[in-house]
Design a protein around this motif. Structure first.
Motif, PDB file in Angstrom:
ATOM      1  N   ASN A   3       0.824  -1.198   0.000  1.00  0.00           N
ATOM      2  CA  ASN A   3       0.000   0.000   0.000  1.00  0.00           C
ATOM      3  C   ASN A   3       0.859   1.248   0.000  1.00  0.00           C
ATOM      4  OD1 ASN A   3      -2.445   1.050  -0.227  1.00  0.00           O
ATOM      5  ND2 ASN A   3      -3.018   0.870   1.923  1.00  0.00           N
ATOM      6  N   GLU A  36      -2.722   0.056  -7.933  1.00  0.00           N
ATOM      7  CA  GLU A  36      -4.130   0.388  -8.083  1.00  0.00           C
ATOM      8  C   GLU A  36      -4.414   0.843  -9.524  1.00  0.00           C
ATOM      9  OE1 GLU A  36      -5.766   3.793  -6.154  1.00  0.00           O
ATOM     10  OE2 GLU A  36      -4.068   5.096  -6.629  1.00  0.00           O
ATOM     11  N   ARG A 199      -7.671  -5.343 -17.869  1.00  0.00           N
ATOM     12  CA  ARG A 199      -7.939  -5.791 -16.498  1.00  0.00           C
ATOM     13  C   ARG A 199      -7.156  -7.047 -16.185  1.00  0.00           C
ATOM     14  NH1 ARG A 199     -13.649  -4.887 -15.700  1.00  0.00           N
ATOM     15  NH2 ARG A 199     -13.757  -6.328 -17.458  1.00  0.00           N
ATOM     16  N   ARG A 203      -4.127  -7.646 -13.501  1.00  0.00           N
ATOM     17  CA  ARG A 203      -4.173  -8.663 -12.448  1.00  0.00           C
ATOM     18  C   ARG A 203      -2.927  -9.519 -12.472  1.00  0.00           C
ATOM     19  NH1 ARG A 203      -9.746 -10.461 -12.617  1.00  0.00           N
ATOM     20  NH2 ARG A 203      -9.111 -11.267 -14.657  1.00  0.00           N
ATOM     21  N   THR A 208       0.652  -0.678 -11.972  1.00  0.00           N
ATOM     22  CA  THR A 208      -0.236   0.424 -11.600  1.00  0.00           C
ATOM     23  C   THR A 208      -0.752   1.075 -12.878  1.00  0.00           C
ATOM     24  OG1 THR A 208       1.310   0.819  -9.801  1.00  0.00           O
ATOM     25  CG2 THR A 208      -0.404   2.472 -10.164  1.00  0.00           C
ATOM     26  N   ASP A 224     -10.154   1.623  -9.275  1.00  0.00           N
ATOM     27  CA  ASP A 224     -10.283   1.532  -7.822  1.00  0.00           C
ATOM     28  C   ASP A 224     -10.638   2.898  -7.269  1.00  0.00           C
ATOM     29  OD1 ASP A 224      -7.329  -0.440  -8.051  1.00  0.00           O
ATOM     30  OD2 ASP A 224      -9.386  -1.172  -7.798  1.00  0.00           O
ATOM     31  N   ARG A 225      -9.931   3.914  -7.800  1.00  0.00           N
ATOM     32  CA  ARG A 225     -10.226   5.276  -7.364  1.00  0.00           C
ATOM     33  C   ARG A 225     -10.418   6.149  -8.597  1.00  0.00           C
ATOM     34  NH1 ARG A 225      -6.470   8.418  -4.026  1.00  0.00           N
ATOM     35  NH2 ARG A 225      -4.843   7.539  -5.355  1.00  0.00           N
ATOM     36  N   ARG A 239     -12.569   6.877  -3.708  1.00  0.00           N
ATOM     37  CA  ARG A 239     -12.938   5.536  -4.136  1.00  0.00           C
ATOM     38  C   ARG A 239     -14.041   5.618  -5.186  1.00  0.00           C
ATOM     39  NH1 ARG A 239     -13.095   1.514  -0.146  1.00  0.00           N
ATOM     40  NH2 ARG A 239     -10.967   0.804   0.313  1.00  0.00           N
ATOM     41  N   THR A 240     -13.970   4.717  -6.123  1.00  0.00           N
ATOM     42  CA  THR A 240     -14.925   4.770  -7.242  1.00  0.00           C
ATOM     43  C   THR A 240     -16.362   4.738  -6.744  1.00  0.00           C
ATOM     44  OG1 THR A 240     -13.308   3.509  -8.500  1.00  0.00           O
ATOM     45  CG2 THR A 240     -15.477   3.767  -9.468  1.00  0.00           C
ATOM     46  N   SER A 241     -16.627   3.826  -5.794  1.00  0.00           N
ATOM     47  CA  SER A 241     -17.995   3.697  -5.317  1.00  0.00           C
ATOM     48  C   SER A 241     -18.459   4.986  -4.660  1.00  0.00           C
ATOM     49  CB  SER A 241     -18.101   2.539  -4.338  1.00  0.00           C
ATOM     50  OG  SER A 241     -17.065   2.643  -3.370  1.00  0.00           O
TER      51      SER A 241
END
Lengths: 338, 321, 305
Positions: A3, A36, A199, A203, A208, A224-225, A239-241
């Motif tokens: 992180n 990310e 994607r 993975r 990044t 993710d963001r 954050r995307t959500s």
């Protein structure tokens, strides 16, 4: 998943040096976490592509970085010479451009372009370089990769060319990839394939990704963001959500509302009144204030900074989720009659 | 590909046919061979003999066929001026002109391409600005003025080079003479070759520069740069190939100009080539030579352009598919 | 009045480019000298009455043997170099201008016919244009000269020579005009069909002219300027070779031809002054023409981005 921060952009200004200077990007602060996928969203001309170009030091004159710093793995890269950047680009930062039809050199074979990049950065011999190239073509889903090496770009379709572009961007094993509108120029049917390829590669390799687009649907699937860019500023980041479901900045709210899906009733097609100003006509204070339903005198006077927590930050004097009918007076539902 | 070649070949033939027709009309019906080739007191028998030899009594289509037939066998008629077969006159002078053209082209490419590249990559350098200024002069200065000045400076004042004739020549094979193997040959060749190349240098330089600038702005160069391709490869592999391909076609089109310059240069330097032969023929109204020259220019132009069009697919991979 | 404004804008833009401004001033100065000068000079140096053979081969004033009455020296017939060049300049300019005009009129005409008629006529005209590409003006002029000499049976008189030079140079230019005009006509023609409902059939030709001519004026003018320099050079070259303007009414090229024979014997000025004047004229026309071409090019318009 580690992180730590791989890229730090502090107070970045990208400008044209005339008198008075015109700032295409003003005060951009962004950090990108290793591994990310960060999405940059905004309309044409907002400056999102410029952020990508600035990171790789590929700004086209007369644009230049006039203020601020960019750090990759805690080392400054915005002050490197062109010679030094040659050792950063490709092998630490990769780029994917928008138009696959013009991104590949028409008079060099695919194999040449691929093996050259591989061998320049990874110091492999001819046989190994070629083998690696074949591997990559296979990895991006091209059939008969051995034969493909000796072919020229014009022999491939748009979707296949973009796969080659992706292979070229990743073959030198960069830590960070900037994808500038990678699917915009492609047919809709091909877009989904390319996105899923990206994607999958992300993975597999843990690279990044900074994904630049004007299509929120793409970011909703991939990122993710998200950072929302408006008129040279980051106006919302998180954050995307959070960005999608709990937007705080009036522009972002408008952006989300104007996304249509198959179930949207035609009569409620939505549009934010007015248009984004050009860098040379940017208003004082908050760049969005002339179009904003929450505008006050403060918005006219002072430029808001990004405030909030690590999950969600907004640059607004009146942030907050919309309250039902808020914003309706200034915003008209576009009549569906065409 | 074959169809394309056949098509262009067919078009070229039509063009050549028209030119040949025109040349035929000129040589057959302009000027009077009898008065030009025979002395005033020639007998009727001599006139008849010549008439029949030159097919003057036949109908036009017949004469045209003879014209083509003879031409294909290397018989281009008889010069009004010297009474020699035209083909002999041409062959004697052909090596001189070809060598001059070849040397000037080599000089032009050797100087024009690198300077054009430099001017494109480093536009603000003093060297580039000098090149560009020089190129304006090169393109606008009349050929013969350049020749005169070169003669004044390098021949009359400095005495380094020769300004008259070809110098010593060496015979190679049955009819070729070369000036490239002797010192005096080169001394005589330098000034006229430089004069002829000046326009070409300026032209090539400007074209290469313009084309390279455009190429350097392209997306694929940007992407190559973004991949960290080294600058040397970027300039001389990625960009250069794209730059030179269109330049080749344009050079072919310039051929007419080069041939015209050859005439002037040869006159200024008293170079015994086909160009000065052409001028002498014009001044003497020597129609057979003039009409052959007419066809020859058209032929060279058409063939060179045809060759370029056929070679193009080999260098530019986009064309074939 | 719109035309005036366009010219004023052009002048304003011109002032920003010093080299083009200088070029224009040089051109204007030379034109004035060439056309007003002869009116002021009482003795035409090419009138045989005025020849003073005693003064022949006088060097320029700063050399030994120079004379203030002939500041640039005299030629082999005793003519004052200065006045000889003024008359020569006039001839060169006149011939160049007329040749360009002929080419323009013929070329625009052919372009209109080709574009408007279309079909076989168009195809034939364009093929002829393609073929002509192989032959530069110089060679065409020489061939025509040779043919004319053959027909006339010997050397040509002054008037014929001048006519041949003007016609052959002028006719070598028509292709560029024709192509430009032709494409404009074709564009307009297609537009017309789209507007078929609004256009009355009778006025189609007039509308064509009213729409096309203003559009092509710019490009045609640019082509003309470039052609002027080529015309002057070509005429000078022809005269230098001896198939151009004769010595009775010489152009700069003829003067240079005359002086060329004396280069090696030391009287360099007879050739060098006309050479320099020719170079100055041609460079000025080219520089100005280049500037105008950039100015007229809509792709290079420097707008605020």
């Amino acid at each position: 998943m580690m992180n730590d921060t791989i890229l730090t952009i502090k107070n970045l200004h990208v400008s044209i040096s005339v008198d008075p200077p015109i700032h295409a990007l003003e005060g951009i602060d962004l950090t990108v976490q290793r591994g990310e996928i960060l999405g940059l969203i905004g309309e044409s001309g907002a400056g999102k592509s410029l952020i990508g170009s600035a990171i790789a030091n590929l700004l086209v004159s007369p644009l230049q970085i006039s203020q601020g710093s960019i750090e990759l793995d805690s080392q400054r890269i915005d002050t490197l010479t062109e010679r030094q950047m040659e050792r950063v680009r490709g092998t630490r930062i990769g780029m994917i451009f928008q138009d696959p039809m013009t991104s590949l050199n028409p008079v060099l074979t695919v194999g040449h372009q691929l093996t050259e990049t591989i061998r320049t950065h990874l110091k492999l011999g001819r046989v190994e370089g070629r083998a690696r190239a074949v591997e990559w073509l296979k990895r991006v889903g091209l059939p008969a990769p051995e034969d493909m090496l000796s072919r020229y770009p014009h022999e491939f379709s748009g979707g296949m060319r973009q796969r080659i572009v992706i292979a070229l961007a990743l073959c030198a094993e960069p830590d960070l990839v900037i994808a500038d509108e990678p699917t915009t120029a492609l047919d809709v049917s091909v877009q989904a394939q390319i996105l899923s390829l990206l994607r999958e590669l992300h993975r597999e390799t843990g690279v990044t990704v900074i994904l630049i687009t004007h299509d929120m649907g793409v970011l909703a699937q991939m990122a993710d963001r998200v950072a929302v860019i408006y008129s040279g500023h980051v106006v919302e980041l998180g954050r995307t959500s959070e960005i999608v479901e709990h937007s705080q900045h009036p522009y972002t709210i408008g952006l989300m509302r104007s996304i249509v899906d198959i179930d949207t009733p035609v009569a409620t097609l939505f549009q934010i009144e007015g248009s984004m100003p050009r860098p040379s006509d940017r208003p004082s204070g908050c760049a969005f204030h002339p179009r904003c339903p929450r505008m006050t005198q403060r918005c006219h006077n002072d430029v808001p900074a990004l405030e909030g927590n690590t999950l969600h930050r907004t640059a607004c004097w009146h942030p907050g989720q919309t309250s039902g009918t808020e914003g309706t007076p200034k915003i008209e539902a576009k009549d569906a009659a065409c | 590909m074959i169809r394309l070649a056949a098509n262009r070949f067919g078009q070229t033939l039509i063009v050549l046919f028209v030119i040949a027709l025109l040349a035929f009309v000129l040589s057959a019906y302009v000027g009077d061979p009898l008065t030009s080739l025979l002395p005033l007191d020639a007998s009727q028998a001599q006139r008849d003999a010549l008439t029949s030899q030159l097919n003057l009594d036949k109908s036009m289509p017949e004469r045209f066929l003879y014209f083509i037939w003879d031409a294909l066998h290397g018989d281009f008629g008889i010069s009004f001026r010297t009474n020699e077969p035209v083909i002999d006159l041409l062959l004697v002078r052909l090596p001189a002109t070809l060598e001059l053209a070849f040397v000037s082209l080599v000089i032009a490419l050797a100087i024009g391409i690198p300077t054009g590249i430099h001017a494109a990559l480093y536009p603000r350098s003093l060297l580039s600005q000098t090149f560009m200024f020089g190129s304006i002069l090169g393109v606008t200065l009349p050929n013969f003025v350049v020749g005169i000045f070169l003669i004044l400076v390098f021949s009359v004042n400095l005495g380094w080079f020769n300004s008259f004739g070809r110098g010593e020549t060496v015979q190679i094979g049955s009819w070729w003479t070369t000036g490239l193997l002797t010192k005096s040959g080169w001394q005589s060749m330098i000034l006229p070759a430089v004069t002829m190349s000046l326009f070409q240098i300026a032209f090539i330089m400007r074209m290469v520069r313009a084309q390279m600038q455009e190429v350097m702005q392209s997306d694929y160069i940007r992407f190559a740069r973004a991949r960290g391709v080294r600058q040397r490869s970027l300039h001389y592999v990625h960009a250069l190939k794209n730059t030179l391909i269109p330049v080749i076609t344009i050079i072919g089109l310039q051929l007419g100009n080069i041939i015209a310059f050859a005439v002037v240069t040869e006159v200024v330097f008293s170079w015994p080539g086909m160009g000065s032969l052409f001028l002498q023929s014009v001044l003497a109204a020597d129609m057979p030579v003039i009409s052959v020259y007419l066809v020859m220019i058209g032929l060279i132009y058409s063939l060179v352009n045809l060759a370029i069009e056929l070679i193009y697919p080999l260098v530019d991979p986009r064309v074939l598919t | 009045m719109r035309v005036m404004k366009r010219q004023r804008d052009m002048l304003k833009e011109l002032r920003r480019c010093p080299s083009a401004t200088v070029a224009l001033m040089v051109i204007v100065a030379l034109v004035l000298v060439a056309f007003i000068g002869p009116l002021l000079i009482s003795d035409n140096p090419f009138d045989l009455i005025n020849l003073d053979l005693m003064a022949a081969y006088t060097p320029p004033i700063w050399l030994d043997g120079g004379d203030p009455s002939w500041p640039l020296g005299t030629d082999d017939q005793g003519r004052n170099m200065v006045t000889a060049m003024i008359f020569g300049l006039r001839t060169s300019l006149l011939i160049g201008l007329v040749a360009v005009l002929i080419g323009m009129v013929f070329g625009v005409g052919m372009g209109l016919i080709s574009g408007y008629t279309g079909g076989t006529v168009d195809a034939v005209i364009m093929r002829i244009a393609d073929v002509q590409l192989a032959y530069p003006a110089l060679l065409i002029a020489m061939i025509i000269d040779g043919v004319a000499r053959s027909i006339k049976g010997g050397a040509l008189d002054g008037k014929t020579a001048v006519t041949i030079v003007i016609l052959s140079i002028g006719l070598s230019f028509w292709v560029q005009y024709a192509r430009t005009v032709r494409s404009s006509v074709m564009i307009e023609r297609n537009l017309e069909y789209v507007q078929a409902a609004r256009v009355t059939g009778l006025n189609s030709r007039q509308i064509l002219l009213r729409h096309i001519l203003p559009n092509i004026f710019g490009p045609v003018f640019v082509i003309a300027t470039i052609n002027l320099a080529i015309a002057i050079i070509t005429e000078a070259t022809l005269s230098f070779l001896g198939v151009g303007i004769p010595l009775t009414q010489p152009s700069l090229g003829t003067l240079i031809r005359n002086g060329n024979t004396y280069l090696n014997s030391g009287e360099w000025w007879i050739a060098v002054w006309p050479c320099l004047l020719l170079v100055v004229l041609v460079v000025a026309v080219n520089v100005f023409g280049d500037w105008m071409r950039d100015y007229m090019n809509p792709k290079l318009r420097r707008g605020v981005r």
